[in-house]
Design a protein around this motif. Structure first.
Motif, PDB file in Angstrom:
ATOM      1  N   MET A  56       0.827  -1.200   0.000  1.00  0.00           N
ATOM      2  CA  MET A  56       0.000   0.000   0.000  1.00  0.00           C
ATOM      3  C   MET A  56       0.863   1.253   0.000  1.00  0.00           C
ATOM      4  SD  MET A  56      -2.825   1.186   2.846  1.00  0.00           S
ATOM      5  CE  MET A  56      -3.634  -0.433   2.808  1.00  0.00           C
ATOM      6  N   ARG A  57       1.962   1.202   0.753  1.00  0.00           N
ATOM      7  CA  ARG A  57       2.846   2.360   0.835  1.00  0.00           C
ATOM      8  C   ARG A  57       3.603   2.583  -0.465  1.00  0.00           C
ATOM      9  NH1 ARG A  57       4.090  -0.302   5.553  1.00  0.00           N
ATOM     10  NH2 ARG A  57       6.315  -0.569   5.146  1.00  0.00           N
ATOM     11  N   THR A  58       4.133   1.513  -1.052  1.00  0.00           N
ATOM     12  CA  THR A  58       4.930   1.693  -2.271  1.00  0.00           C
ATOM     13  C   THR A  58       4.055   2.142  -3.445  1.00  0.00           C
ATOM     14  OG1 THR A  58       4.730  -0.673  -2.825  1.00  0.00           O
ATOM     15  CG2 THR A  58       6.656   0.014  -1.556  1.00  0.00           C
ATOM     16  N   ILE A  59       2.903   1.532  -3.596  1.00  0.00           N
ATOM     17  CA  ILE A  59       2.030   1.923  -4.700  1.00  0.00           C
ATOM     18  C   ILE A  59       1.419   3.299  -4.450  1.00  0.00           C
ATOM     19  CG2 ILE A  59      -0.053   1.353  -6.000  1.00  0.00           C
ATOM     20  CD1 ILE A  59       0.608  -1.613  -5.527  1.00  0.00           C
ATOM     21  N   GLY A  60       0.971   3.544  -3.207  1.00  0.00           N
ATOM     22  CA  GLY A  60       0.382   4.837  -2.892  1.00  0.00           C
ATOM     23  C   GLY A  60       1.359   5.982  -3.071  1.00  0.00           C
ATOM     24  N   SER A  61       2.599   5.793  -2.634  1.00  0.00           N
ATOM     25  CA  SER A  61       3.595   6.856  -2.789  1.00  0.00           C
ATOM     26  C   SER A  61       3.943   7.068  -4.256  1.00  0.00           C
ATOM     27  CB  SER A  61       4.861   6.527  -1.986  1.00  0.00           C
ATOM     28  OG  SER A  61       5.488   5.351  -2.463  1.00  0.00           O
ATOM     29  N   THR A  62       3.926   5.996  -5.042  1.00  0.00           N
ATOM     30  CA  THR A  62       4.213   6.133  -6.469  1.00  0.00           C
ATOM     31  C   THR A  62       3.081   6.848  -7.196  1.00  0.00           C
ATOM     32  OG1 THR A  62       5.585   4.150  -6.471  1.00  0.00           O
ATOM     33  CG2 THR A  62       4.732   4.872  -8.595  1.00  0.00           C
ATOM     34  N   VAL A  63       1.845   6.573  -6.814  1.00  0.00           N
ATOM     35  CA  VAL A  63       0.709   7.295  -7.395  1.00  0.00           C
ATOM     36  C   VAL A  63       0.908   8.801  -7.227  1.00  0.00           C
ATOM     37  CG1 VAL A  63      -1.753   7.800  -7.110  1.00  0.00           C
ATOM     38  CG2 VAL A  63      -0.973   5.428  -7.158  1.00  0.00           C
ATOM     39  N   VAL A  64       1.312   9.213  -6.014  1.00  0.00           N
ATOM     40  CA  VAL A  64       1.522  10.639  -5.751  1.00  0.00           C
ATOM     41  C   VAL A  64       2.796  11.145  -6.430  1.00  0.00           C
ATOM     42  CG1 VAL A  64       1.928  12.362  -3.957  1.00  0.00           C
ATOM     43  CG2 VAL A  64       0.274  10.538  -3.570  1.00  0.00           C
ATOM     44  N   GLY A  65       3.919  10.418  -6.231  1.00  0.00           N
ATOM     45  CA  GLY A  65       5.196  10.880  -6.766  1.00  0.00           C
ATOM     46  C   GLY A  65       5.213  10.969  -8.277  1.00  0.00           C
ATOM     47  N   GLN A  66       4.748   9.917  -8.948  1.00  0.00           N
ATOM     48  CA  GLN A  66       4.701   9.940 -10.407  1.00  0.00           C
ATOM     49  C   GLN A  66       3.670  10.943 -10.898  1.00  0.00           C
ATOM     50  OE1 GLN A  66       6.785   8.687 -12.376  1.00  0.00           O
ATOM     51  NE2 GLN A  66       7.504   6.678 -11.734  1.00  0.00           N
ATOM     52  N   GLY A  67       2.603  11.136 -10.111  1.00  0.00           N
ATOM     53  CA  GLY A  67       1.625  12.153 -10.483  1.00  0.00           C
ATOM     54  C   GLY A  67       2.223  13.541 -10.464  1.00  0.00           C
ATOM     55  N   VAL A  68       2.970  13.868  -9.403  1.00  0.00           N
ATOM     56  CA  VAL A  68       3.641  15.167  -9.314  1.00  0.00           C
ATOM     57  C   VAL A  68       4.665  15.306 -10.438  1.00  0.00           C
ATOM     58  CG1 VAL A  68       5.227  16.560  -7.904  1.00  0.00           C
ATOM     59  CG2 VAL A  68       3.255  15.431  -6.836  1.00  0.00           C
ATOM     60  N   ASP A  69       5.441  14.250 -10.676  1.00  0.00           N
ATOM     61  CA  ASP A  69       6.434  14.248 -11.760  1.00  0.00           C
ATOM     62  C   ASP A  69       5.778  14.582 -13.097  1.00  0.00           C
ATOM     63  OD1 ASP A  69       7.990  12.914 -14.031  1.00  0.00           O
ATOM     64  OD2 ASP A  69       9.412  12.667 -12.403  1.00  0.00           O
ATOM     65  N   SER A  70       4.691  13.894 -13.409  1.00  0.00           N
ATOM     66  CA  SER A  70       4.010  14.097 -14.690  1.00  0.00           C
ATOM     67  C   SER A  70       3.367  15.474 -14.777  1.00  0.00           C
ATOM     68  CB  SER A  70       2.952  13.009 -14.901  1.00  0.00           C
ATOM     69  OG  SER A  70       3.547  11.729 -14.971  1.00  0.00           O
ATOM     70  N   LEU A  71       2.774  15.938 -13.674  1.00  0.00           N
ATOM     71  CA  LEU A  71       2.129  17.250 -13.671  1.00  0.00           C
ATOM     72  C   LEU A  71       3.121  18.371 -13.934  1.00  0.00           C
ATOM     73  CD1 LEU A  71      -0.413  16.943 -10.721  1.00  0.00           C
ATOM     74  CD2 LEU A  71      -0.967  17.391 -13.120  1.00  0.00           C
ATOM     75  N   PHE A  72       4.353  18.197 -13.501  1.00  0.00           N
ATOM     76  CA  PHE A  72       5.376  19.202 -13.772  1.00  0.00           C
ATOM     77  C   PHE A  72       5.988  19.024 -15.162  1.00  0.00           C
ATOM     78  CE2 PHE A  72       5.465  20.065  -9.198  1.00  0.00           C
ATOM     79  CZ  PHE A  72       5.636  21.440  -9.208  1.00  0.00           C
ATOM     80  N   PHE A  73       6.382  17.774 -15.491  1.00  0.00           N
ATOM     81  CA  PHE A  73       7.200  17.579 -16.686  1.00  0.00           C
ATOM     82  C   PHE A  73       6.465  17.913 -17.986  1.00  0.00           C
ATOM     83  CE2 PHE A  73       8.734  14.926 -20.218  1.00  0.00           C
ATOM     84  CZ  PHE A  73       9.999  15.483 -20.353  1.00  0.00           C
ATOM     85  N   TYR A  74       5.325  17.309 -18.221  1.00  0.00           N
ATOM     86  CA  TYR A  74       4.695  17.439 -19.543  1.00  0.00           C
ATOM     87  C   TYR A  74       4.226  18.856 -19.851  1.00  0.00           C
ATOM     88  CZ  TYR A  74       5.235  12.452 -19.811  1.00  0.00           C
ATOM     89  OH  TYR A  74       5.789  11.185 -19.845  1.00  0.00           O
ATOM     90  N   PRO A  75       3.566  19.568 -18.922  1.00  0.00           N
ATOM     91  CA  PRO A  75       3.232  20.961 -19.239  1.00  0.00           C
ATOM     92  C   PRO A  75       4.460  21.858 -19.410  1.00  0.00           C
ATOM     93  CG  PRO A  75       1.821  20.143 -17.483  1.00  0.00           C
ATOM     94  CD  PRO A  75       2.910  19.123 -17.677  1.00  0.00           C
ATOM     95  N   LEU A  76       5.466  21.688 -18.511  1.00  0.00           N
ATOM     96  CA  LEU A  76       6.662  22.522 -18.634  1.00  0.00           C
ATOM     97  C   LEU A  76       7.421  22.249 -19.930  1.00  0.00           C
ATOM     98  CD1 LEU A  76       8.133  22.429 -14.995  1.00  0.00           C
ATOM     99  CD2 LEU A  76       7.101  24.401 -16.156  1.00  0.00           C
ATOM    100  N   ALA A  77       7.444  20.990 -20.364  1.00  0.00           N
ATOM    101  CA  ALA A  77       8.235  20.625 -21.542  1.00  0.00           C
ATOM    102  C   ALA A  77       7.496  20.846 -22.852  1.00  0.00           C
ATOM    103  CB  ALA A  77       8.657  19.157 -21.435  1.00  0.00           C
ATOM    104  N   PHE A  78       6.168  20.658 -22.868  1.00  0.00           N
ATOM    105  CA  PHE A  78       5.481  20.558 -24.157  1.00  0.00           C
ATOM    106  C   PHE A  78       4.262  21.455 -24.328  1.00  0.00           C
ATOM    107  CE2 PHE A  78       7.410  16.295 -23.439  1.00  0.00           C
ATOM    108  CZ  PHE A  78       8.365  16.372 -24.437  1.00  0.00           C
TER     109      PHE A  78
END
Length: 235
Positions: A153-175
């Protein structure tokens, strides 16, 4: 025997495997961006950036580092990765910008592979920094809330948040402004889902590695009283 300790209780204690995992974390981060980011691949009719196959492994190792060694040591690894990415970006720019020797035929290939725009480099750095810290913070807090139970639960839950933050920053900033708003949103959501799915598939591996490290290191860190600011490198 595995001791349940606060983060401050292991200061000065020898850690047999931490350096290896820190090196693996930085290596996967650099190689997934350097080798995988420049190539689009197609499997079974689905097109994706090749780096997506390996970049999530950095989040898996980030989970292992936080779970076993605590947030403060995972934070050191994030800063080491950030510095390494920054140096890689500067080195790539210098090498590509150097005048090619007369008759050397590979300048265009170098530019294609290593000549990422500064907008994409900036987006990658910000997204990695924010996403990895979000991932480690959520995992450490969930460990306290669950009292160390339900690692999946911790590994998947933290990845949902971490990868979500990563994607929210990367794709709009880059493209954003280069691609349509719809394309940015579609790629952002699709890649986030794939990365989270990859983390879920690797859950048995995470369990095995975490169990091995806790037994061999003889510790299990709980971040009671930890200063969770990202703006420090001291343990």
């Amino acid at each position: 025997m595995v001791e349940k300790l606060d983060a401050g209780q292991i200061v000065g204690r020898p850690l047999r495997y931490f350096d290896f995992f820190m090196a693996a974390f930085v290596a996967i981060l650099l190689l997934s961006n350097l080798i995988g980011a420049a190539k689009l691949a197609t499997l079974w009719g689905f097109t994706f950036g090749a780096g997506i196959l390996f970049f999530p492994l950095g989040y898996v190792i980030g989970d292992v580092l936080t779970e076993v060694y605590g947030y403060a040591r995972a934070r050191r690894c994030v800063w080491a990765g950030f510095a390494a990415m920054l140096f890689m970006a500067v080195m790539s720019w210098v090498v590509v910008a150097l005048p090619a020797a007369e008759g050397w035929p590979d300048q265009k290939a170098y530019e294609a592979v290593f000549g990422a725009t500064w907008r994409i480099v900036f987006a990658s750095l910000i997204a990695f920094w924010a996403g990895e810290f979000a991932n480690s913070f959520v995992l450490a807090k969930m460990k306290l809330l669950t009292r160390g139970r339900h690692l999946w639960m911790r590994t998947i839950g933290s990845t949902v948040v971490g990868q979500g933050v990563d994607s929210l920053f990367f794709y709009p900033l880059a493209f954003l402004g280069v691609w349509s708003n719809g394309q940015v949103a579609t790629v952002m959501v699709t890649n986030w889902a794939l990365k989270v799915g990859w983390e879920a598939v690797l859950t048995p591996v995470t369990y095995a590695v975490v169990g091995f490290l806790k037994r061999r290191e003889g510790l299990d860190i709980y971040d009671e009283g930890t200063n969770f600011t990202p703006f420090r490198t001291r343990v």
